[in-house]
Write an enzyme that holds these catalytic residues in place. Structure first.
Site, PDB file in Angstrom:
ATOM      1  N   HIS A  68       0.649  -1.217  -0.119  1.00 61.00           N
ATOM      2  CA  HIS A  68      -0.144   0.076   0.133  1.00 61.00           C
ATOM      3  C   HIS A  68       0.877   1.100  -0.131  1.00 61.00           C
ATOM      4  O   HIS A  68       0.468   2.249  -0.427  1.00 61.00           O
ATOM      5  CB  HIS A  68      -0.831  -0.108   1.059  1.00 61.00           C
ATOM      6  CG  HIS A  68      -2.153  -0.978   0.796  1.00 61.00           C
ATOM      7  ND1 HIS A  68      -3.541  -0.819   1.323  1.00 61.00           N
ATOM      8  CD2 HIS A  68      -2.190  -2.184   0.492  1.00 61.00           C
ATOM      9  CE1 HIS A  68      -4.260  -1.643   1.059  1.00 61.00           C
ATOM     10  NE2 HIS A  68      -3.342  -3.115   0.759  1.00 61.00           N
ATOM     11  N   HIS A 100      -1.336 -13.258  -1.447  1.00 63.04           N
ATOM     12  CA  HIS A 100      -2.637 -13.487  -0.811  1.00 63.04           C
ATOM     13  C   HIS A 100      -2.457 -14.846  -0.409  1.00 63.04           C
ATOM     14  O   HIS A 100      -3.346 -15.547   0.202  1.00 63.04           O
ATOM     15  CB  HIS A 100      -3.630 -13.125  -1.812  1.00 63.04           C
ATOM     16  CG  HIS A 100      -3.998 -11.867  -1.600  1.00 63.04           C
ATOM     17  ND1 HIS A 100      -5.143 -11.204  -2.394  1.00 63.04           N
ATOM     18  CD2 HIS A 100      -3.607 -10.660  -1.114  1.00 63.04           C
ATOM     19  CE1 HIS A 100      -5.237  -9.958  -2.307  1.00 63.04           C
ATOM     20  NE2 HIS A 100      -4.087  -9.559  -1.462  1.00 63.04           N
ATOM     21  N   ASP A 141       2.432 -20.968  -0.038  1.00 60.27           N
ATOM     22  CA  ASP A 141       2.614 -22.220  -0.826  1.00 60.27           C
ATOM     23  C   ASP A 141       1.622 -21.674  -2.037  1.00 60.27           C
ATOM     24  O   ASP A 141       0.928 -20.698  -2.090  1.00 60.27           O
ATOM     25  CB  ASP A 141       1.948 -23.427  -0.322  1.00 60.27           C
ATOM     26  CG  ASP A 141       0.539 -23.355   0.561  1.00 60.27           C
ATOM     27  OD1 ASP A 141      -0.071 -22.259   0.462  1.00 60.27           O
ATOM     28  OD2 ASP A 141       0.244 -24.082   1.324  1.00 60.27           O
TER      29      ASP A 141
HETATM   30  C1  HEM Z   1      -5.750  -6.550  -7.255  1.00 57.29           C
HETATM   31  C2  HEM Z   1      -4.970  -6.087  -6.025  1.00 57.29           C
HETATM   32  C3  HEM Z   1      -5.208  -6.332  -4.554  1.00 57.29           C
HETATM   33  C4  HEM Z   1      -6.285  -6.122  -4.159  1.00 57.29           C
HETATM   34  C5  HEM Z   1      -7.658  -5.730  -4.298  1.00 57.29           C
HETATM   35  C6  HEM Z   1      -6.293  -6.521  -2.733  1.00 57.29           C
HETATM   36  C7  HEM Z   1      -7.002  -6.433  -1.681  1.00 57.29           C
HETATM   37  C8  HEM Z   1      -6.945  -6.869  -0.342  1.00 57.29           C
HETATM   38  C9  HEM Z   1      -7.860  -6.742   0.632  1.00 57.29           C
HETATM   39  C10 HEM Z   1      -9.239  -6.247   0.441  1.00 57.29           C
HETATM   40  C11 HEM Z   1      -7.357  -7.356   1.906  1.00 57.29           C
HETATM   41  C12 HEM Z   1      -8.292  -7.347   3.079  1.00 57.29           C
HETATM   42  C13 HEM Z   1      -7.916  -6.391   4.240  1.00 57.29           C
HETATM   43  C14 HEM Z   1      -8.981  -6.696   5.292  1.00 57.29           C
HETATM   44  O1  HEM Z   1     -10.115  -6.874   5.181  1.00 57.29           O
HETATM   45  O2  HEM Z   1      -8.279  -6.575   6.365  1.00 57.29           O
HETATM   46  C15 HEM Z   1      -6.008  -7.799   1.560  1.00 57.29           C
HETATM   47  C16 HEM Z   1      -5.098  -8.225   2.311  1.00 57.29           C
HETATM   48  C17 HEM Z   1      -3.798  -8.701   2.060  1.00 57.29           C
HETATM   49  N1  HEM Z   1      -3.144  -8.189   0.892  1.00 57.29           N
HETATM   50 FE1  HEM Z   1      -4.047  -7.543  -0.820  1.00 57.29          FE
HETATM   51  N2  HEM Z   1      -4.750  -6.737  -2.365  1.00 57.29           N
HETATM   52  C18 HEM Z   1      -4.110  -6.792  -3.793  1.00 57.29           C
HETATM   53  C19 HEM Z   1      -2.810  -6.796  -4.113  1.00 57.29           C
HETATM   54  C20 HEM Z   1      -1.976  -7.047  -3.035  1.00 57.29           C
HETATM   55  C21 HEM Z   1      -0.488  -7.257  -3.285  1.00 57.29           C
HETATM   56  C22 HEM Z   1       0.098  -6.758  -4.431  1.00 57.29           C
HETATM   57  C23 HEM Z   1       0.040  -7.332  -1.950  1.00 57.29           C
HETATM   58  C24 HEM Z   1       1.456  -7.465  -1.641  1.00 57.29           C
HETATM   59  C25 HEM Z   1       2.533  -7.582  -2.576  1.00 57.29           C
HETATM   60  C26 HEM Z   1      -1.004  -7.722  -1.096  1.00 57.29           C
HETATM   61  C27 HEM Z   1      -0.839  -8.177   0.262  1.00 57.29           C
HETATM   62  C28 HEM Z   1      -1.853  -8.441   1.093  1.00 57.29           C
HETATM   63  C29 HEM Z   1      -1.464  -9.199   2.225  1.00 57.29           C
HETATM   64  C30 HEM Z   1      -0.398  -9.757   2.812  1.00 57.29           C
HETATM   65  C31 HEM Z   1      -2.858  -9.262   2.977  1.00 57.29           C
HETATM   66  C32 HEM Z   1      -3.299  -9.693   4.446  1.00 57.29           C
HETATM   67  C33 HEM Z   1      -3.004  -8.734   5.450  1.00 57.29           C
HETATM   68  C34 HEM Z   1      -3.302  -9.548   6.822  1.00 57.29           C
HETATM   69  O3  HEM Z   1      -3.478 -10.582   6.893  1.00 57.29           O
HETATM   70  O4  HEM Z   1      -3.088  -8.824   7.907  1.00 57.29           O
HETATM   71  N3  HEM Z   1      -2.276  -7.303  -1.626  1.00 57.29           N
HETATM   72  N4  HEM Z   1      -5.626  -7.356   0.311  1.00 57.29           N
END
Ligand code: HEM
Ligand code: NAG
Ligand code: NAG
Length: 354
Positions: A70, A193, A218
């Protein structure tokens, strides 16, 4: 052609490792290639013990990766929307935490701020360092590169740089392209993810993971997003949420669609049953992400401070109670790999609580 930028970044990664041939012994006995990196070891130890609960691949490690994305994606090749991987999300949190897409980031900002204040790292370096260390706690993950020396951020990023789970594939790919990432690179980054859960998408079920193994880097994420059941438009009651046939799991609408879209489905499928490809592609794209808006010639390669992750646990499989007939294979060019299901009846997945 499609893999051109992947190859270019791989070359960059190789050059970076070739530079790591000198050997310096730090005052504490650790060995690195550059003496300027020695001061990172006590910070590493502090983060592992006191932020990541003893080097666990849990919520704080996951969130450290999410905030690194972010922060960095506040960048554009075409407009001035922010300084990329500059730490602005930490320093200008009053502004950036108000953006809708940053929902839930307040927790990791609160958790990281005391460590940021205590140690002598710029905000951009701190965020990328914490992400590399947190990811290293997840078995199967790459050992991410860490380059030191980002200057302090100048201003908050603009709103609407971070994709949302309810965005369509066209606008998601356009946002990534605007930041310099081709569709194949965006899919590679979404390997993130596999170590992820949502608190805010559906606040009635906090900690709901995106795959059945949120503590392991994984390929289950790439498999389970393709399972039939609880179809789009989602059965989930919340915007951007698509329920999963696996009890206790959530799929983001964006992941569900990217897995099936003709522009991305073959890249998605390439990660199924290919943990080494998945790991290496993620490493390459994370290096690129961590350098957005930064001048690489002013940075020092301190990658050898990052711990070496444990090997992946388990092999690619279908969840118990399912079969290949439940896979919505969406790549028209390649046959879906033959996978077998775990024995026994369907099981549920526990939330990520810490
Ligand atoms: C199409 C692109 C993406 C969308 C729409 C997206 C959206 C989201 C959303 C909605 C969440 C859940 C947030 C919550 O409700 O707490 C999430 C979690 C997460 N995202 Fe993404 N994301 C995207 C790309 C990425 C990228 C590129 C990364 C890292 C390189 C990333 C890493 C993560 C991680 C690690 C979590 C988990 C956070 C946690 O468990 O505390 N995301 N993402
Ligand atoms: C903090 O880091 C800067 C640049 O990286 C360095 O010049 C300075 O001496 C450091 N300060 C302390 C107190 O270690
Ligand atoms: C995708 O979303 C954008 C922004 O909301 C919208 O302008 C566009 O029409 C949508 N495209 C498709 C194909 O639905």
């Amino acid at each position: 052609m499609l893999f051109k930028s992947f190859v270019a970044l791989s070359a960059l990664a190789t050059t970076a490792s070739a530079a790591l041939t000198r050997r310096v012994t730090c005052p504490d006995g650790n060995i690195v290639s550059n003496q300027k990196c020695c001061f990172l070891f006590p910070i590493l130890e502090d983060l592992q013990t006191n932020l990541f609960e003893g080097a666990v691949c849990g919520e704080d490690a996951h969130s450290a990766l999410r905030i690194a994305f972010h922060d960095a994606i506040g960048f554009s090749l075409n407009k001035n929307v922010g300084g990329g991987a500059d730490g602005s999300i930490l320093v200008f949190s009053d502004t950036e935490l108000a953006f809708h897409a940053n929902g839930g980031i307040d927790d990791i900002v609160a958790a990281q701020t005391p460590f940021f204040q205590k140690h002598n790292l710029s905000a951009g370096d701190f965020i990328q360092f914490a992400a590399a260390v947190g990811v290293a706690n997840c078995p199967g993950a790459p050992r991410l590169k860490f380059l030191l020396g980002r200057p302090p951020p100048k201003a908050a990023a603009a709103d609407l740089t971070v994709p949302e789970p309810f965005d369509n594939v066209t606008s998601i790919l356009a946002r990534f392209k605007d930041a310099g990432f081709a569709p194949v690179e965006a899919v590679a980054l979404l390997a993130s993810h596999t170590i992820a859960a949502a608190d805010e998408v559906d606040p009635t079920i906090p900690g709901t993971p995106f795959d059945s193994t949120p503590g392991i880097f994984d390929s289950q994420f790439f498999i389970e997003t393709l399972l039939v059941g609880s179809q789009f438009p989602g059965t989930g009651p919340h915007q951007g949420e698509v329920a999963s046939p696996i009890l206790g799991e959530m799929r983001l609408q964006s992941d569900f669609l990217l897995a099936r879209d003709s522009r991305t489905a073959c890249f998605w499928q390439a990660n199924v049953n290919s943990p080494t490809f998945m790991r290496d592609a993620f490493e390459v794209e994370m290096l690129k992400l961590s350098l957005l808006g930064q001048d690489i010639s002013t940075l020092t390669d301190c990658s050898d401070v990052i711990p070496v992750p444990a090997p992946v646990q388990g092999t690619a499989h279908l969840p118990a109670g399912s079969s290949l007939n439940d896979v919505q294979a969406s790549c028209s060019l390649l046959k879906f790999p033959t996978l077998t299901a775990d024995p026994g009846a369907a099981t549920s997945v526990a939330p990520v609580t810490s």
